[in-house]
Write a protein that holds these residues in place. Structure first.
Motif, PDB file in Angstrom:
ATOM      1  N   ARG A  15       1.008  -1.238  -0.225  1.00  0.00           N
ATOM      2  CA  ARG A  15      -0.096   0.094   0.015  1.00  0.00           C
ATOM      3  C   ARG A  15       0.858   1.356  -0.027  1.00  0.00           C
ATOM      4  O   ARG A  15       0.586   2.313  -0.880  1.00  0.00           O
ATOM      5  CB  ARG A  15      -1.015   0.000   1.273  1.00  0.00           C
ATOM      6  CG  ARG A  15      -1.962  -0.883   1.005  1.00  0.00           C
ATOM      7  CD  ARG A  15      -2.858  -1.046   2.338  1.00  0.00           C
ATOM      8  NE  ARG A  15      -4.288  -1.597   2.247  1.00  0.00           N
ATOM      9  CZ  ARG A  15      -5.103  -1.931   3.280  1.00  0.00           C
ATOM     10  NH1 ARG A  15      -4.843  -1.599   4.423  1.00  0.00           N
ATOM     11  NH2 ARG A  15      -6.138  -2.501   2.997  1.00  0.00           N
ATOM     12  N   GLU A  72      -3.815  -6.540  -5.175  1.00  0.00           N
ATOM     13  CA  GLU A  72      -4.948  -5.500  -4.546  1.00  0.00           C
ATOM     14  C   GLU A  72      -4.248  -4.103  -4.354  1.00  0.00           C
ATOM     15  O   GLU A  72      -4.829  -2.947  -4.924  1.00  0.00           O
ATOM     16  CB  GLU A  72      -5.596  -6.074  -3.639  1.00  0.00           C
ATOM     17  CG  GLU A  72      -6.748  -5.143  -3.180  1.00  0.00           C
ATOM     18  CD  GLU A  72      -7.718  -5.867  -1.720  1.00  0.00           C
ATOM     19  OE1 GLU A  72      -8.133  -5.295  -1.385  1.00  0.00           O
ATOM     20  OE2 GLU A  72      -7.662  -7.371  -1.888  1.00  0.00           O
ATOM     21  N   ALA A  73      -3.079  -4.076  -3.485  1.00  0.00           N
ATOM     22  CA  ALA A  73      -2.590  -2.850  -3.157  1.00  0.00           C
ATOM     23  C   ALA A  73      -2.241  -2.346  -4.163  1.00  0.00           C
ATOM     24  O   ALA A  73      -2.324  -0.813  -4.349  1.00  0.00           O
ATOM     25  CB  ALA A  73      -1.744  -2.917  -1.972  1.00  0.00           C
ATOM     26  N   CYS A  75      -2.786  -2.365  -7.756  1.00  0.00           N
ATOM     27  CA  CYS A  75      -3.653  -2.042  -8.552  1.00  0.00           C
ATOM     28  C   CYS A  75      -4.551  -0.897  -8.061  1.00  0.00           C
ATOM     29  O   CYS A  75      -5.406  -0.074  -8.743  1.00  0.00           O
ATOM     30  CB  CYS A  75      -4.855  -3.281  -8.965  1.00  0.00           C
ATOM     31  SG  CYS A  75      -3.698  -4.051 -10.065  1.00  0.00           S
ATOM     32  N   TYR A  76      -4.825  -0.710  -6.799  1.00  0.00           N
ATOM     33  CA  TYR A  76      -5.320   0.701  -6.129  1.00  0.00           C
ATOM     34  C   TYR A  76      -4.592   1.685  -6.585  1.00  0.00           C
ATOM     35  O   TYR A  76      -5.315   2.844  -6.894  1.00  0.00           O
ATOM     36  CB  TYR A  76      -5.322   0.411  -4.540  1.00  0.00           C
ATOM     37  CG  TYR A  76      -5.982   1.525  -3.847  1.00  0.00           C
ATOM     38  CD1 TYR A  76      -7.288   1.571  -3.375  1.00  0.00           C
ATOM     39  CD2 TYR A  76      -5.430   2.822  -3.557  1.00  0.00           C
ATOM     40  CE1 TYR A  76      -7.781   2.600  -2.788  1.00  0.00           C
ATOM     41  CE2 TYR A  76      -5.809   3.641  -3.049  1.00  0.00           C
ATOM     42  CZ  TYR A  76      -7.152   3.667  -2.454  1.00  0.00           C
ATOM     43  OH  TYR A  76      -7.701   4.686  -1.618  1.00  0.00           O
ATOM     44  N   GLY A 248      -9.080  -4.233  -6.577  1.00  0.00           N
ATOM     45  CA  GLY A 248      -7.903  -2.751  -6.240  1.00  0.00           C
ATOM     46  C   GLY A 248      -8.621  -1.702  -6.745  1.00  0.00           C
ATOM     47  O   GLY A 248      -8.732  -0.630  -6.175  1.00  0.00           O
ATOM     48  N   GLU A 251     -11.983  -0.559  -4.861  1.00  0.00           N
ATOM     49  CA  GLU A 251     -11.724   0.078  -3.656  1.00  0.00           C
ATOM     50  C   GLU A 251     -11.231   1.530  -4.001  1.00  0.00           C
ATOM     51  O   GLU A 251     -11.648   2.483  -3.307  1.00  0.00           O
ATOM     52  CB  GLU A 251     -10.600  -0.567  -2.879  1.00  0.00           C
ATOM     53  CG  GLU A 251     -10.849  -1.861  -2.420  1.00  0.00           C
ATOM     54  CD  GLU A 251      -9.774  -2.464  -1.675  1.00  0.00           C
ATOM     55  OE1 GLU A 251      -9.817  -2.869  -0.438  1.00  0.00           O
ATOM     56  OE2 GLU A 251      -8.645  -2.461  -2.091  1.00  0.00           O
ATOM     57  N   ARG A 252     -10.261   1.744  -4.750  1.00  0.00           N
ATOM     58  CA  ARG A 252     -10.113   3.061  -5.361  1.00  0.00           C
ATOM     59  C   ARG A 252     -11.399   4.037  -5.785  1.00  0.00           C
ATOM     60  O   ARG A 252     -11.397   5.325  -5.415  1.00  0.00           O
ATOM     61  CB  ARG A 252      -9.031   2.965  -6.421  1.00  0.00           C
ATOM     62  CG  ARG A 252      -8.395   4.398  -6.911  1.00  0.00           C
ATOM     63  CD  ARG A 252      -7.801   5.376  -6.001  1.00  0.00           C
ATOM     64  NE  ARG A 252      -7.092   6.186  -6.337  1.00  0.00           N
ATOM     65  CZ  ARG A 252      -5.918   6.510  -7.121  1.00  0.00           C
ATOM     66  NH1 ARG A 252      -5.352   5.446  -7.373  1.00  0.00           N
ATOM     67  NH2 ARG A 252      -5.702   7.658  -7.707  1.00  0.00           N
ATOM     68  N   ASP A 255     -13.168   4.839  -2.830  1.00  0.00           N
ATOM     69  CA  ASP A 255     -12.405   6.071  -2.026  1.00  0.00           C
ATOM     70  C   ASP A 255     -12.658   7.492  -2.731  1.00  0.00           C
ATOM     71  O   ASP A 255     -12.600   8.319  -2.117  1.00  0.00           O
ATOM     72  CB  ASP A 255     -10.925   5.885  -1.750  1.00  0.00           C
ATOM     73  CG  ASP A 255     -10.915   4.537  -0.668  1.00  0.00           C
ATOM     74  OD1 ASP A 255     -11.852   4.335   0.007  1.00  0.00           O
ATOM     75  OD2 ASP A 255      -9.954   4.266  -0.364  1.00  0.00           O
TER      76      ASP A 255
END
Length: 256
Positions: A15, A72-73, A75-76, A248, A251-252, A255
């Protein structure tokens, strides 16, 4: 459903890397349709580019869950950059599963040091229908001659070598498929221009053309006819990673 301490540390490392190194470069990389190679070098330094590689070749020796957490982190931060960084795991997995110790040392060791590689299965007429590939591997003295074409091959414009699936026995259907490691500088191998995409634009993708490319027998992965089973085993490992691309990204979105 809680992660243990080590996995929390891995996720936090990824992250922080995404926020520090990927997100500031994401917009320009997407506009330019270009993968920033300096990000690959930094990821290699932190071990984020070799999560699924055996420790014996310089990898982290971790499993599918850890690969998913890292994917996942990353690709965020950017779906394209994250894909280019993580898709090496797809090219590495056939060698992890079926490669000899010598093949693993030669090729997985290069990935651990920062080389990019490609998993070359999809063809213009064979995507989800893996058994429908038409690339041919003809047996000759000392090895094979590979002829055919592949398309939508991730990282192909930058790959140092390809894991190519071809038919050694076309009459045998899916039982006639075999996998080979093919260096980029092999005579008769050509990579096309990067293909345009609506998303993942920082992850370069291209066609790969093989015109009677000689591949020594030492570069065959496993036995003749084992390629279909190998591809399915690779997908068991890679599909969770592909799902993590989407997680990911979503999630972005939430946010933002």
């Amino acid at each position: 459903f809680e992660l243990d301490g080590e996995r929390r540390q891995i996720r936090e490392l990824a992250r922080q890397f995404a926020h520090r190194e990927i997100m500031p470069r994401a917009v320009q990389a997407d506009r330019d349709c270009a993968f920033p190679l300096e990000v690959q070098a930094l990821a290699v330094e932190l071990g984020l580019a070799s999560v699924n590689l055996p420790a014996a070749v310089g990898g982290a020796g971790l499993g599918c869950l850890e690969l998913v957490l890292v994917t996942e982190a990353l690709c965020y931060g950017c779906l394209g950059i994250g894909t280019a960084l993580c898709i090496n795991a797809l090219a590495a997995q056939p060698i992890v599963l079926a490669g000899s110790k010598d093949q693993q040392a030669r090729y997985l060791g290069r990935i651990a040091e920062g080389a990019l590689a490609s998993f070359a299965l999809t063809e213009p007429g064979a995507g989800s229908d893996v058994a429908g590939i038409r690339t041919r591997a003809e047996r000759v003295a000392g090895g094979y001659l590979l002829s055919g074409s592949k398309t939508w091959i991730s990282n192909a414009p930058l790959a140092e070598f390809f894991v190519v699936f071809a038919k050694t026995d076309p009459a045998a259907g899916h039982r006639g498929m075999t996998a080979f490691v093919v260096p980029r500088d092999s005579a008769g191998l050509r990579v096309g221009e990067p293909l345009g995409k609506l998303g993942q634009r920082a992850a370069p993708t291209a066609e790969v053309f093989l015109d009677r490319v000689f591949v020594p027998e030492d570069n065959r992965l496993g036995e003749e006819g084992s390629g279909f089973a190998l591809a399915m085993a690779v997908f068991d490992h890679s599909r969770p990673m592909v799902a993590a691309f989407g997680v990911g990204l979503l999630e972005r979105c939430i946010d933002e």
